[in-house]
Structures are given as C-alpha cells and as structure tokens.
Motif scaffolding. Structure first.
Motif, PDB file in Angstrom:
ATOM      1  N   GLU A  22       0.814  -1.220   0.000  1.00 48.69           N
ATOM      2  CA  GLU A  22       0.000   0.000   0.000  1.00 48.69           C
ATOM      3  C   GLU A  22       0.849   1.273   0.000  1.00 48.69           C
ATOM      4  OE1 GLU A  22      -0.148  -2.388   2.249  1.00 48.69           O
ATOM      5  OE2 GLU A  22      -1.928  -3.492   1.593  1.00 48.69           O
ATOM      6  N   LEU A  23       2.158   1.151   0.068  1.00 45.87           N
ATOM      7  CA  LEU A  23       3.084   2.285   0.083  1.00 45.87           C
ATOM      8  C   LEU A  23       2.749   3.288   1.193  1.00 45.87           C
ATOM      9  CD1 LEU A  23       3.075   3.103  -3.767  1.00 45.87           C
ATOM     10  CD2 LEU A  23       4.429   1.367  -2.579  1.00 45.87           C
ATOM     11  N   PRO A  24       2.557   2.848   2.435  1.00 45.42           N
ATOM     12  CA  PRO A  24       2.038   3.773   3.454  1.00 45.42           C
ATOM     13  C   PRO A  24       2.910   4.999   3.682  1.00 45.42           C
ATOM     14  CG  PRO A  24       2.865   1.737   4.441  1.00 45.42           C
ATOM     15  CD  PRO A  24       2.822   1.512   2.971  1.00 45.42           C
ATOM     16  N   ILE A  25       4.221   4.827   3.777  1.00 46.86           N
ATOM     17  CA  ILE A  25       5.095   5.969   4.054  1.00 46.86           C
ATOM     18  C   ILE A  25       5.291   6.811   2.795  1.00 46.86           C
ATOM     19  CG2 ILE A  25       7.373   6.657   4.878  1.00 46.86           C
ATOM     20  CD1 ILE A  25       7.494   4.085   6.485  1.00 46.86           C
ATOM     21  N   ILE A  26       5.535   6.133   1.680  1.00 51.40           N
ATOM     22  CA  ILE A  26       5.735   6.852   0.420  1.00 51.40           C
ATOM     23  C   ILE A  26       4.470   7.612   0.032  1.00 51.40           C
ATOM     24  CG2 ILE A  26       6.126   6.566  -2.061  1.00 51.40           C
ATOM     25  CD1 ILE A  26       7.933   4.185  -1.373  1.00 51.40           C
ATOM     26  N   ARG A  27       3.318   6.968   0.161  1.00 51.30           N
ATOM     27  CA  ARG A  27       2.060   7.631  -0.216  1.00 51.30           C
ATOM     28  C   ARG A  27       1.816   8.877   0.631  1.00 51.30           C
ATOM     29  NH1 ARG A  27      -1.099   3.832   0.959  1.00 51.30           N
ATOM     30  NH2 ARG A  27      -1.993   4.681   2.864  1.00 51.30           N
ATOM     31  N   ARG A  28       2.113   8.765   1.925  1.00 54.33           N
ATOM     32  CA  ARG A  28       1.905   9.930   2.786  1.00 54.33           C
ATOM     33  C   ARG A  28       2.814  11.081   2.371  1.00 54.33           C
ATOM     34  NH1 ARG A  28       1.915  10.123   9.402  1.00 54.33           N
ATOM     35  NH2 ARG A  28       1.768  12.378   9.578  1.00 54.33           N
ATOM     36  N   TYR A  29       4.062  10.774   2.035  1.00 54.36           N
ATOM     37  CA  TYR A  29       4.992  11.831   1.608  1.00 54.36           C
ATOM     38  C   TYR A  29       4.491  12.493   0.335  1.00 54.36           C
ATOM     39  CZ  TYR A  29       9.412  14.211   0.720  1.00 54.36           C
ATOM     40  OH  TYR A  29      10.375  15.166   0.511  1.00 54.36           O
ATOM     41  N   TRP A  30       4.115  11.692  -0.659  1.00 53.35           N
ATOM     42  CA  TRP A  30       3.650  12.252  -1.929  1.00 53.35           C
ATOM     43  C   TRP A  30       2.419  13.132  -1.722  1.00 53.35           C
ATOM     44  CZ3 TRP A  30       4.761  11.879  -7.281  1.00 53.35           C
ATOM     45  CH2 TRP A  30       5.980  11.231  -7.578  1.00 53.35           C
ATOM     46  N   GLN A  31       1.480  12.653  -0.955  1.00 54.15           N
ATOM     47  CA  GLN A  31       0.249  13.422  -0.777  1.00 54.15           C
ATOM     48  C   GLN A  31       0.486  14.700   0.013  1.00 54.15           C
ATOM     49  OE1 GLN A  31      -2.230  10.331   0.949  1.00 54.15           O
ATOM     50  NE2 GLN A  31      -3.175   9.899  -1.023  1.00 54.15           N
ATOM     51  N   THR A  32       1.428  14.673   0.954  1.00 53.30           N
ATOM     52  CA  THR A  32       1.717  15.860   1.754  1.00 53.30           C
ATOM     53  C   THR A  32       2.554  16.879   0.980  1.00 53.30           C
ATOM     54  OG1 THR A  32       1.649  14.552   3.787  1.00 53.30           O
ATOM     55  CG2 THR A  32       2.761  16.681   3.905  1.00 53.30           C
ATOM     56  N   VAL A  33       3.570  16.402   0.278  1.00 54.78           N
ATOM     57  CA  VAL A  33       4.537  17.304  -0.367  1.00 54.78           C
ATOM     58  C   VAL A  33       4.133  17.635  -1.804  1.00 54.78           C
ATOM     59  CG1 VAL A  33       6.940  17.549  -1.109  1.00 54.78           C
ATOM     60  CG2 VAL A  33       6.409  16.485   1.109  1.00 54.78           C
TER      61      VAL A  33
ATOM     62  N   LEU B 125      16.647  13.824  -1.700  1.00 52.10           N
ATOM     63  CA  LEU B 125      16.245  14.259  -3.037  1.00 52.10           C
ATOM     64  C   LEU B 125      15.435  15.545  -3.033  1.00 52.10           C
ATOM     65  CD1 LEU B 125      15.158  10.795  -4.482  1.00 52.10           C
ATOM     66  CD2 LEU B 125      17.411  11.897  -4.598  1.00 52.10           C
ATOM     67  N   HIS B 126      14.787  15.838  -1.920  1.00 53.26           N
ATOM     68  CA  HIS B 126      13.909  17.012  -1.875  1.00 53.26           C
ATOM     69  C   HIS B 126      13.802  17.467  -0.423  1.00 53.26           C
ATOM     70  CE1 HIS B 126      10.873  19.796  -3.141  1.00 53.26           C
ATOM     71  NE2 HIS B 126       9.922  19.246  -2.414  1.00 53.26           N
ATOM     72  N   ARG B 127      13.859  18.771  -0.218  1.00 55.26           N
ATOM     73  CA  ARG B 127      13.735  19.328   1.143  1.00 55.26           C
ATOM     74  C   ARG B 127      12.560  20.306   1.156  1.00 55.26           C
ATOM     75  NH1 ARG B 127      18.102  17.946   4.279  1.00 55.26           N
ATOM     76  NH2 ARG B 127      19.973  17.248   3.165  1.00 55.26           N
ATOM     77  N   PRO B 128      11.367  19.806   1.450  1.00 57.44           N
ATOM     78  CA  PRO B 128      10.191  20.683   1.470  1.00 57.44           C
ATOM     79  C   PRO B 128      10.250  21.641   2.647  1.00 57.44           C
ATOM     80  CG  PRO B 128       9.626  18.516   2.315  1.00 57.44           C
ATOM     81  CD  PRO B 128      11.040  18.414   1.806  1.00 57.44           C
ATOM     82  N   PRO B 129       9.545  22.770   2.572  1.00 57.45           N
ATOM     83  CA  PRO B 129       9.538  23.716   3.701  1.00 57.45           C
ATOM     84  C   PRO B 129       9.072  23.077   4.998  1.00 57.45           C
ATOM     85  CG  PRO B 129       8.566  24.714   1.735  1.00 57.45           C
ATOM     86  CD  PRO B 129       8.773  23.268   1.422  1.00 57.45           C
ATOM     87  N   MET B 130       8.094  22.183   4.901  1.00 60.51           N
ATOM     88  CA  MET B 130       7.599  21.472   6.072  1.00 60.51           C
ATOM     89  C   MET B 130       7.693  19.975   5.788  1.00 60.51           C
ATOM     90  SD  MET B 130       6.720  23.587   8.476  1.00 60.51           S
ATOM     91  CE  MET B 130       5.626  22.605   9.486  1.00 60.51           C
ATOM     92  N   ALA B 131       8.663  19.333   6.412  1.00 57.39           N
ATOM     93  CA  ALA B 131       8.837  17.902   6.185  1.00 57.39           C
ATOM     94  C   ALA B 131       7.684  17.138   6.832  1.00 57.39           C
ATOM     95  CB  ALA B 131      10.167  17.435   6.780  1.00 57.39           C
ATOM     96  N   PRO B 132       7.192  16.089   6.193  1.00 54.93           N
ATOM     97  CA  PRO B 132       6.134  15.274   6.800  1.00 54.93           C
ATOM     98  C   PRO B 132       6.607  14.657   8.112  1.00 54.93           C
ATOM     99  CG  PRO B 132       6.369  14.770   4.469  1.00 54.93           C
ATOM    100  CD  PRO B 132       7.540  15.618   4.840  1.00 54.93           C
ATOM    101  N   LEU B 133       5.740  14.698   9.107  1.00 57.18           N
ATOM    102  CA  LEU B 133       6.046  14.140  10.422  1.00 57.18           C
ATOM    103  C   LEU B 133       5.028  13.070  10.776  1.00 57.18           C
ATOM    104  CD1 LEU B 133       6.742  17.401  12.487  1.00 57.18           C
ATOM    105  CD2 LEU B 133       8.433  15.907  11.405  1.00 57.18           C
TER     106      LEU B 133
END
Length: 299
Positions: A198-209, A258-266
């Motif tokens: 289900e890509l739980p961690i990857i999916r959360r990052y993509w949807q957040t960032v 690879l990417h440093r968003p202003p607010m990293a997913p927590l």
C-alpha cells in the motif's frame, strides 16, 4: 480509620506464608503478636481475611482482594527503604514492551539501558501496530509504542515523539533526479522501494509534499525498514524513510536527500498502556524514562 502499615505487613506475610507460625518467624515476632495484629486488622475492616485450618490458613475472598491491592505498593516501599535514601530505588520486576522493530532498536533500547543496571528486566515484542495493540489489551504486554493513535477505550495514550520522513536515493538515481529539475516527474520513472504494497510511508509523503498519489507500484516490497534502507543504499531505487534511520548514510554520502520541502512530513509516535490499576514501579520507570528522553527528540 485506615489500617497501619505494620498491620498490613503482617497480613501480607501471613498471606504469603499460609501460616501464622511461619509469618511470625519471617517478621521476627511472636505468634500471639501476629494473631493479635491480624485480629485487629479484621476488626478494622469488618470482615474475616483468613479461614483457619488445622494446619495453616487460607485467605477469604476479601483477603485475596486485599493482598492483590497492597502487595505491590508494600514491596515498592520496602525496596525504597532497603536501597537507602542516597541510592536509586531498585526496579526489580519484568516489563513487557512492544513496538516497531526499527524504532525500538534505534531509540527505545538505548534509552532504557540505564534502567537495566538498576534491576529492570525487559521482555521486548517486535511487531506491527495492530498485533501489538491486541497484545496490550490482552495483558500480554505492559506498554507499546504505536505509530497511530489508538481509539479504543481503556487505554492511556501519551505522545512520545515525532519522526521526520525524508526522501532518499543513492547514485545514480540521485543525479538523475537532480538533473531532471522536476522531482515528482523524475521519481515517476524511478523504482520505489516500499515497506508494504500500500506504500504507506511513500504515499503519505507524496500526498503531503506533492499533493498527488505516487504514480506507480513498488518495484521492491520488504516489510522491514532496515531492509528497505539496505536496498536503497545498494541503488535499487528511492524510498521515504524516517530520518533517524538513514541519518548516518546521509552524513556519509551513501544516500542523498532528493527534496527538502519547507515542512517535512512528520509522524507522531505514542506510548500506550492500559488505564485503570496503577502500574508497577518498573513500568512507571520505563514510561518516565522514554517520555523524558524521547519527547524532546525529533529526527
């Protein structure tokens, strides 16, 4: 009037020995003194605590209930007095602790090392959140670290710490993503290494960032974040990992962010125990140690 500690200690000795004579020997008292103290306690509580037999005594239902309520607090008090005022209290006792393998290995076990020196015994169960929560509710574990806040009743839930997620890859994927300019577009052509289908961690990052779902299925699925890390370091593709897990590889140059968003997913982790009866001194010490060490930590 509340019973005195002396009366309760005498009662507990009789309960554990099953004999007035052996309890008297254990307490260095005469048997008549033990009998008199037990009679006084029964009068104060208004009910018999033991049934007298030709050889020994057996507790009544009220006696069993009283023993369950006072045994642990009296033992803790004795441990404090035996240790002395200038020594830390003994933590004799077993604590059954559950949590995700990676976080327990990297953060929980180092935080609890000092308690073992004081007599703490740990029995650790590693697993996924649902299994650990069932074990907690069934009484098989005393505490568990959960990655999702439980909603069941009868639980005490305390925020433990936040873990930060980072998007990482090794060469040559890191260079390809950097050269592309559009990180999301480049990642759509890069193999994903995931913890679950289900890509739980990857999916959360993509949807957040990136505010979209990941565009492809995982190339590799392995249900252990250490194994995910090893595959990414070896160059199999990219993944999203807790920062604490890959910090050393990033610092050593084996992985690139690879990417440093202003607010990293927590993601918030929680320390969960059963509500109701007060925990033992050992369980309380583990709770306080983890909360004290990890609530100020984030990576």
């Amino acid at each position: 009037m509340a019973p005195s500690l002396d009366l309760l200690r005498t009662f507990l000795a009789v309960h554990r020995e099953g004999s007035l004579t052996r309890a008297a020997q254990r307490l260095s008292l005469s048997q008549p003194a033990v009998t008199a103290q037990l009679r006084t306690l029964e009068e104060q509580l208004g009910r018999p605590l033991f049934t007298r037999l030709p050889r020994g005594v057996v507790p009544t239902a009220a006696g069993e209930l009283l023993a369950r309520r006072i045994a642990e607090p009296l033992d803790q008090l004795s441990g404090l007095l035996d240790a002395g005022l200038d020594q830390p209290a003994s933590l004799a006792g077993v604590v059954h602790l559950g949590g995700p393998a990676e976080f327990v290995t990297a953060r929980v076990m180092p935080a609890l090392a000092g308690l073992v020196e004081r007599g703490l015994e740990l029995r650790v169960v590693l697993g996924v959140a649902d299994d650990l929560l069932r074990a907690l509710l069934a009484g098989a574990v005393d505490l568990t670290v959960q990655s999702v806040r439980p909603k069941q009743r009868g639980l005490r839930v305390q925020p433990l710490c936040d873990e930060e997620f980072v998007l990482v890859a090794a060469e040559p994927w890191a260079s390809r993503v950097a050269a592309a300019g559009d990180v999301a577009a480049a990642l759509a052509r890069t193999p994903q290494i995931a913890y679950a289908e289900e890509l739980p961690i990857i999916r959360r990052y993509w949807q957040t960032v990136f505010e979209v779902r990941p565009p492809r299925d995982a190339a590799v699925v392995v249900p252990n974040l250490h194994a995910v890390l090893a595959a990414v370091v070896a160059g199999a593709g990219y993944s999203v990992l807790p920062g604490y897990l890959c910090a050393a590889e990033i610092e050593a140059g084996r992985l690139t962010v690879l990417h440093r968003p202003p607010m990293a997913p927590l993601n918030t982790l929680y320390l969960v125990s059963r509500a109701g009866a007060p925990p033992s001194a050992a369980v309380t010490a583990v709770q306080e140690q983890l909360l004290g060490v990890l609530q100020s930590w984030r990576r």
